[in-house]
Enzyme design. Sequence first.
Site, PDB file in Angstrom:
ATOM      1  N   LYS A  13       4.138  -9.712  21.698  1.00  0.00           N
ATOM      2  CA  LYS A  13       4.613 -10.795  20.823  1.00  0.00           C
ATOM      3  C   LYS A  13       4.717 -12.110  21.597  1.00  0.00           C
ATOM      4  O   LYS A  13       4.228 -13.143  21.161  1.00  0.00           O
ATOM      5  CB  LYS A  13       5.975 -10.437  20.201  1.00  0.00           C
ATOM      6  CG  LYS A  13       5.953  -9.150  19.378  1.00  0.00           C
ATOM      7  CD  LYS A  13       7.293  -8.830  18.762  1.00  0.00           C
ATOM      8  CE  LYS A  13       8.408  -8.591  19.750  1.00  0.00           C
ATOM      9  NZ  LYS A  13       8.226  -7.407  20.608  1.00  0.00           N
ATOM     10  N   ARG A  88      15.544  -8.597  13.191  1.00  0.00           N
ATOM     11  CA  ARG A  88      15.443  -7.309  13.859  1.00  0.00           C
ATOM     12  C   ARG A  88      16.270  -6.229  13.177  1.00  0.00           C
ATOM     13  O   ARG A  88      16.254  -5.080  13.618  1.00  0.00           O
ATOM     14  CB  ARG A  88      15.989  -7.490  15.263  1.00  0.00           C
ATOM     15  CG  ARG A  88      14.976  -7.019  16.294  1.00  0.00           C
ATOM     16  CD  ARG A  88      15.176  -7.559  17.482  1.00  0.00           C
ATOM     17  NE  ARG A  88      14.847  -6.995  18.699  1.00  0.00           N
ATOM     18  CZ  ARG A  88      14.228  -7.713  19.615  1.00  0.00           C
ATOM     19  NH1 ARG A  88      13.830  -8.930  19.376  1.00  0.00           N
ATOM     20  NH2 ARG A  88      14.016  -7.190  20.785  1.00  0.00           N
ATOM     21  N   ARG A 127       5.528  -5.668  33.739  1.00  0.00           N
ATOM     22  CA  ARG A 127       5.688  -7.077  33.317  1.00  0.00           C
ATOM     23  C   ARG A 127       6.463  -7.894  34.355  1.00  0.00           C
ATOM     24  O   ARG A 127       7.449  -7.450  34.920  1.00  0.00           O
ATOM     25  CB  ARG A 127       6.431  -7.147  31.988  1.00  0.00           C
ATOM     26  CG  ARG A 127       6.726  -8.598  31.607  1.00  0.00           C
ATOM     27  CD  ARG A 127       7.120  -8.753  30.189  1.00  0.00           C
ATOM     28  NE  ARG A 127       8.310  -8.005  29.831  1.00  0.00           N
ATOM     29  CZ  ARG A 127       8.800  -7.989  28.590  1.00  0.00           C
ATOM     30  NH1 ARG A 127       8.198  -8.663  27.637  1.00  0.00           N
ATOM     31  NH2 ARG A 127       9.878  -7.288  28.326  1.00  0.00           N
ATOM     32  N   ARG A 160      12.405  -8.351  34.434  1.00  0.00           N
ATOM     33  CA  ARG A 160      13.586  -8.344  33.570  1.00  0.00           C
ATOM     34  C   ARG A 160      14.398  -7.061  33.763  1.00  0.00           C
ATOM     35  O   ARG A 160      13.825  -5.980  33.914  1.00  0.00           O
ATOM     36  CB  ARG A 160      13.156  -8.456  32.096  1.00  0.00           C
ATOM     37  CG  ARG A 160      12.953  -9.869  31.651  1.00  0.00           C
ATOM     38  CD  ARG A 160      12.291 -10.004  30.310  1.00  0.00           C
ATOM     39  NE  ARG A 160      12.796  -9.143  29.244  1.00  0.00           N
ATOM     40  CZ  ARG A 160      12.367  -9.200  27.975  1.00  0.00           C
ATOM     41  NH1 ARG A 160      11.446 -10.089  27.627  1.00  0.00           N
ATOM     42  NH2 ARG A 160      12.846  -8.392  27.059  1.00  0.00           N
ATOM     43  N   ARG A 171      15.100   0.891  24.156  1.00  0.00           N
ATOM     44  CA  ARG A 171      14.639  -0.190  23.268  1.00  0.00           C
ATOM     45  C   ARG A 171      13.673   0.331  22.206  1.00  0.00           C
ATOM     46  O   ARG A 171      13.683  -0.113  21.067  1.00  0.00           O
ATOM     47  CB  ARG A 171      13.981  -1.306  24.100  1.00  0.00           C
ATOM     48  CG  ARG A 171      15.016  -2.166  24.819  1.00  0.00           C
ATOM     49  CD  ARG A 171      14.428  -2.909  25.986  1.00  0.00           C
ATOM     50  NE  ARG A 171      13.462  -3.916  25.609  1.00  0.00           N
ATOM     51  CZ  ARG A 171      12.565  -4.433  26.443  1.00  0.00           C
ATOM     52  NH1 ARG A 171      12.497  -4.005  27.698  1.00  0.00           N
ATOM     53  NH2 ARG A 171      11.756  -5.362  26.029  1.00  0.00           N
TER      54      ARG A 171
END
Length: 213
Positions: A13, A88, A127, A160, A171
């Site tokens: 996203k 969400r 990431r 992160r 998640r």
Amino acid sequence: MIIVLLGPPGTGKGTQAAAVKTRFQVPHISTGDILRRNLAEGTPLGLKAKGYMEAGELVPDGLVLDLVAERLKEPDCSGGFLLVGFPRTSVQAEALDKLLAASASPIDHVVLLEVPDGTVVDRLSGRRVCKSCGAVWHATFNPPPAGMVCPKCSGDIYQRADDSSEAVLNRLQVYARQTGPLIGYYDAKGLIRRVDGSKSPQEVEAAIFASLA
Ligand code: AP5
């Protein structure tokens, strides 16, 4: 144009938001980015959100709704916007509909990025992100510069806290339980545009634009 970019964590996203924002000349509003900025600055909102974010849980609806309502009042949103990571939950989706009804500008498209869970885990474990501007790399597919300094803004590049394997698995479960029902909610309104997010970033970008044509 009002576009919502929906999909599980790690489906791309944030990566695709830059192209969509440029193409449609609308601001890109990411609740995750706004919350992380508050966290880094140690604001009261950031302190309230910290524990939820690090564990991979959703921040309470009330906190997120206040920040989105404030952001949408800014003048750059008058011609439309791109929402990333919001709504969400069903409560957030209904609250957004009420906000938009008040300004008589409904959502035009909800782009749903779909990627298998195994691919998501690979993407998130690799990431790397710029702490200042949010630019994104991947340790294997798109390595960050040596020295881990962002070439765009000189910010530090880091991993992160919620990209740890336990937080990522949580998640994914949180997404299935709390965000998954929004697919049916928007499908019933004829707004869902399904895009295979497992292809290359360029192919995904092209598929998103085709779905919005
Ligand atoms: P948020 O920041 O919104 O995180 P997320 O939805 O979990 O999504 P991600 O940022 O993890 O992934 P992405 O889909 O943007 O993927 P990316 O492009 O980076 O939210 C974080 C937290 O904030 C939440 O857990 C919650 O606590 C809180 N929060 C935020 N909004 C909230 C809300 N509305 N309500 C309540 N709480 C909220 O890509 C991932 C990696 O894959 C990158 O390394 C990238 O380089 C790579 N990649 C991307 N596309 C491709 C491709 N096509 N091929 C190969 N690699 C790719």
